[in-house]
Design an enzyme around this catalytic site. Structure first.
Site, PDB file in Angstrom:
ATOM      1  N   TRP A 332       0.750  -1.278   0.049  1.00  0.00           N
ATOM      2  CA  TRP A 332      -0.025   0.000  -0.090  1.00  0.00           C
ATOM      3  C   TRP A 332       0.831   1.141   0.204  1.00  0.00           C
ATOM      4  O   TRP A 332       0.491   2.387  -0.386  1.00  0.00           O
ATOM      5  CB  TRP A 332      -0.832  -0.032   1.133  1.00  0.00           C
ATOM      6  CG  TRP A 332      -0.376   0.086   2.660  1.00  0.00           C
ATOM      7  CD1 TRP A 332       0.732  -0.572   3.185  1.00  0.00           C
ATOM      8  CD2 TRP A 332      -0.688   1.290   3.492  1.00  0.00           C
ATOM      9  NE1 TRP A 332       1.015   0.043   4.279  1.00  0.00           N
ATOM     10  CE2 TRP A 332       0.251   0.690   4.612  1.00  0.00           C
ATOM     11  CE3 TRP A 332      -1.621   2.092   3.576  1.00  0.00           C
ATOM     12  CZ2 TRP A 332       0.049   1.579   5.830  1.00  0.00           C
ATOM     13  CZ3 TRP A 332      -1.877   2.823   4.845  1.00  0.00           C
ATOM     14  CH2 TRP A 332      -0.948   2.608   5.728  1.00  0.00           C
ATOM     15  N   ASP A 333       2.208   1.081   0.163  1.00  0.00           N
ATOM     16  CA  ASP A 333       3.051   2.358   0.259  1.00  0.00           C
ATOM     17  C   ASP A 333       2.946   2.883  -1.038  1.00  0.00           C
ATOM     18  O   ASP A 333       3.156   4.105  -1.023  1.00  0.00           O
ATOM     19  CB  ASP A 333       4.412   1.565   0.465  1.00  0.00           C
ATOM     20  CG  ASP A 333       4.873   0.814   1.662  1.00  0.00           C
ATOM     21  OD1 ASP A 333       3.973  -0.045   2.034  1.00  0.00           O
ATOM     22  OD2 ASP A 333       5.870   0.667   2.009  1.00  0.00           O
ATOM     23  N   GLU A 472       0.727  -3.031  12.700  1.00  0.00           N
ATOM     24  CA  GLU A 472       0.823  -4.574  12.447  1.00  0.00           C
ATOM     25  C   GLU A 472       1.099  -5.283  13.725  1.00  0.00           C
ATOM     26  O   GLU A 472       1.335  -6.451  13.607  1.00  0.00           O
ATOM     27  CB  GLU A 472       1.848  -4.767  11.391  1.00  0.00           C
ATOM     28  CG  GLU A 472       1.457  -4.232   9.908  1.00  0.00           C
ATOM     29  CD  GLU A 472       2.367  -4.809   8.826  1.00  0.00           C
ATOM     30  OE1 GLU A 472       3.416  -5.209   9.140  1.00  0.00           O
ATOM     31  OE2 GLU A 472       1.860  -4.649   7.755  1.00  0.00           O
ATOM     32  N   GLN A 573       2.560   1.475  14.329  1.00  0.00           N
ATOM     33  CA  GLN A 573       2.847   2.657  13.597  1.00  0.00           C
ATOM     34  C   GLN A 573       1.484   3.357  13.476  1.00  0.00           C
ATOM     35  O   GLN A 573       0.322   2.940  14.117  1.00  0.00           O
ATOM     36  CB  GLN A 573       3.169   2.159  11.879  1.00  0.00           C
ATOM     37  CG  GLN A 573       2.189   1.190  11.387  1.00  0.00           C
ATOM     38  CD  GLN A 573       2.353   0.565  10.200  1.00  0.00           C
ATOM     39  OE1 GLN A 573       2.826  -0.827  10.392  1.00  0.00           O
ATOM     40  NE2 GLN A 573       2.647   0.934   8.999  1.00  0.00           N
TER      41      GLN A 573
END
Ligand code: BGC
Length: 740
Positions: A332-333, A472, A573
């Site tokens: 998805w970066d 995650e 994150q």
């Protein structure tokens, strides 16, 4: 140009060899070459990669971005003594990557163990004007006495991906005593790769050739006359069957026609393309700290060389083309962190990145069906085929011998909505109706359909269960706020564009409306905290200080198992903060600030995708100190002091996020009212920010200080814009005084 655009590595240090090989890598979106030194050092990882050249070493492994045969390596011997910076003494050492010209240059004086001194200059670049071309030049001068020099260099197919060999050597040849060529084929995907290199040494040199053990080499023997430079040039070309019907011929012909020009002329041609790039896209920052400009230039340089803008069949790997981290896979970066830079400077490139997804819609539909869902479930990690490429297992626990399953492929489904988000963002910027009518709607519909089938009904509400959000460290949870809101947006936009483009599908439309009416959307609790998921806020907390101090290293996993981390309020994150970034108006300001504060305290920032997103939300919350601090820390992810931060490649998404922070945080640009909108929050340390923008067919330039906002239209029709809550019609220049 304001500051010199150079990334330096002026301390030869074995510990940081691989970091700088990634940071100072060369490339052009077609190929990438690590900045490994010409001479070998134990542990130094060389690498050359071509976008799209993937292969599986064995059937039960996922694809690797293949580490191709090396042409940069060189063995140099002077008077029988092997040149190494670990032997003798290195005097006056300078190494820099010029972002301005795309050239890597190393210059120093080396004193060998007998006391004789030699001046070396190594130069190298990957051509920006010719995607298949690489060039290098070595200049050696003996400063004390005449000497004999020997150089051995060629095409070395002993390269592997951490030991996994992907290539069959098909043929190696030498032509006209100056051109070497190796042709290879990937073992599983059958891609042909032809690499050719020409050798130019001073006339009196003696050259011989050999081929052994997957190495095709030229050995050059020459004489060093005192104080007279010995100049050696090696020009290379790389072609593959992905883009050429005859890579063998193309590599030879292009090499012949280009190498005649010589290194300097080729460099000039390539450097002028880099100039065009900087003129069109550079962001100029006047800061009390020049490093801010360097970090921004560095981010743009890498975004340019990581993106295969030439071919929509490929996308951007998590480490670009600079290393083998994450095996070169696409996450998805790309859509959320990297594509926006292209969208707002070169929308065609952003479109190609979306086309990459569109071309793999079929595989995404298959993945959905295999998992019992409808629509399209894009793989968490993707490569050439569009099939799921996430490794099934993570690293082994060497005490128990067991491997932990990687859950992302099974439940990190937000990528589906991230792609849909990028489709909408693309349309808002370009108003490209043709794209929306075809690829855009197909992507929106299939992804929306996935979400409709992904929910379960519970007490009259639809829940999205067993997912992983962006964080995650929290797996298998229900109703992740980020995922649910993104899914809502995905379906809402699909219906909106179906309506706009008279795309009739009554059944889907009605189902979509029901979905929007009944999907559970987590709301702030009595403390104004949006629950990250159904159970997160009830989990125990621990002091994260030690882990925050070693952020990026995942040190928490040495003290706790993943299962234990999962049962605590610990974020890897930005998760809810990510949601607040993408939807600035979803919640009142106070809620945004409270959640930023709450979740940041629980976030280790072990992922490089985290810091800059916090910077953006902090800037919007007018927490100027935190915003600038997070920005700085994000800039240090690749450029900071940690000698191993980037061993396996640069952090592509984090570099994209440096641009995002500046545009969506400090310039605070949005499209919230359906028009381009600015509400600047310039850091105290920045006195001026100047940047270009491409928006709805216009070319714009923005100049911003603490007192003054100026936007100029360089090209295109008039445009309605909003600055600090007031409407303006931009026909030439709009200037607004900013009241502090
Ligand atoms: C992050 C993901 C990211 C991936 C590739 C992981 O560590 O948690 O969000 O997509 O790295 O950059």
């Amino acid at each position: 140009m304001k500051t010199k655009q150079v990334i330096y590595d002026n301390n030869f240090d074995l510990h940081s060899l691989n970091k700088f090989s990634s940071v100072m890598a060369l490339g052009n979106g077609y190929l990438g070459v690590r900045a490994a030194h010409e001479e070998d050092y134990t542990g130094q990882i060389r690498g050359m990669y071509v976008a799209g050249v993937y292969n599986k070493a064995t059937a039960n492994e996922t694809s690797d971005l293949v580490n191709l045969p090396d042409i940069a390596g060189m063995l140099i011997e002077i008077d029988g003594i092997n040149f190494s910076m670990l032997e003798g003494e290195v005097l006056s050492y300078e190494r820099g990557l010029s972002l301005e010209t795309g050239e890597l240059r190393r210059e120093f004086i080396w004193k060998n163990k007998t006391g004789a001194r030699f001046k070396f200059v190594f130069q190298r670049f990957a051509a920006k004007d010719h995607l298949h071309l690489l060039a290098s030049k070595v200049t050696v001068a003996s400063l004390d006495k005449p000497a004999r020099i020997k150089m051995i260099t060629g095409i070395n197919a002993q390269q592997t991906n951490f030991g996994r060999q992907h290539l069959i050597e098909e043929s190696v040849r030498v032509f006209n005593e100056e051109i070497l060529q190796g042709i290879y084929q990937t073992t599983e995907t059958g891609i042909i790769i032809s690499i050719a290199a020409s050798i130019h040494a001073p006339g009196a040199s003696r050259i011989s050739f050999s081929a052994k053990n997957r190495q095709l080499n030229a050995s050059i023997d020459g004489d060093l006359v005192k104080d007279e430079p010995f100049v050696f040039e090696k020009i290379g070309t790389v072609y593959t069957s992905l883009e050429s019907t005859n890579p063998d011929r193309d590599s030879l012909e292009n090499l012949k026609s280009n190498s005649l020009l010589g290194y300097e002329a080729l460099l000039e041609r390539s450097a002028s393309k880099w100039q065009e790039f900087w003129q069109a896209k550079r962001i100029e920052i006047t800061s009390t700290d020049e490093f801010d400009q360097t970090a921004m230039d560095f981010a743009l340089y890498h975004m340019e060389i990581m993106t295969p803008a030439h071919d929509e069949r490929f996308s951007v790997g998590a480490k670009g083309l600079t290393g083998e981290g994450y095996k070169g896979h696409v996450f998805w970066d790309t859509e959320i962190f990297i594509a926006p830079f292209h969208l707002f400077t070169e929308p065609e490139t952003a479109k190609k990145l979306l086309r990459y997804r569109y071309l793999h819609l079929q595989q995404a539909k298959e993945k959905a069906a295999q998992n019992g869902y409808e629509g399209a479930l894009f793989p968490w990690e993707s490569a050439m085929t569009g099939k799921e490429e996430t490794p099934e297992f993570a690293a082994i626990n060497i005490r128990t011998g067991t491997r932990q399953k990687v859950a992302s492929a099974i439940s990190e489904h937000h990528i589906v909505a991230d792609i849909a988000f990028a489709v909408v963002q693309y349309f808002q910027n370009t108003l490209d109706e043709e794209f929306m009518r075809n690829e855009g709607l197909a992507l929106l519909k299939e992804t929306a359909q996935f979400w409709m089938s992904r929910t379960v009904e519970e007490g009259g509400k639809l829940s999205i269960k067993d997912v992983i959000g962006p964080d995650e460290y929290t797996e298998h949870i229900d109703n992740n706020a980020y995922t649910n809101y993104m899914a809502y947006y995905n379906v809402e936009q699909a219906l909106y564009f179906m309506d706009q483009f008279q795309h009739t599908d009554e059944q889907l439309f009605n189902r979509g409306k029901d979905f929007l009416n009944t999907l559970y959307l987590p709301k702030p609790n009595k403390d104004k905290i949006i629950p990250q998921d159904d159970t997160f806020l009830s989990k125990p907390e621990i002091d994260l200080t030690p882990y925050k101090q070693t952020q990026g290293s995942q040190a928490i996993l040495l003290d706790y198992s993943r299962a234990e981390v999962n049962e605590m309020q610990i974020l890897k994150q930005a998760d809810t903060v990510m949601l607040l970034y993408l939807f600035p108006d979803l919640f009142p300001k106070e809620v945004v600030a409270k959640n930023l504060h709450y979740y940041e305290a629980h976030t280790i920032h072990d992922s490089s995708l985290s810091k800059a997103i916090h910077a953006i939300v902090a800037a919007r919350c007018e927490d100027e100190e935190a915003a600038y601090r997070f920005f700085k820390e994000a800039c240090l992810i690749d450029l900071g002091p940690n000698p191993h931060s980037s061993d396996e490649g640069i952090h592509a998404a984090s570099l994209g996020a440096i641009w995002l922070t500046t545009m969506f945080g400090f310039a605070n640009m949005s499209q919230r009212t359906g028009r381009l909108n600015f509400n600047p929050k310039l850091p105290e340390n920045w006195s001026e920010l100047v940047f270009p923008l491409t928006y709805q067919g216009r070319k714009l330039k923005v100049k911003l200080t603490h007192q003054h906002f100026e936007i100029t239209k360089l090209l295109g029709p008039d445009l309605a814009i909003e600055i600090n809550g007031r409407d303006y019609l931009l026909s030439d220049t709009v200037e607004v005084e900013i009241k502090n």
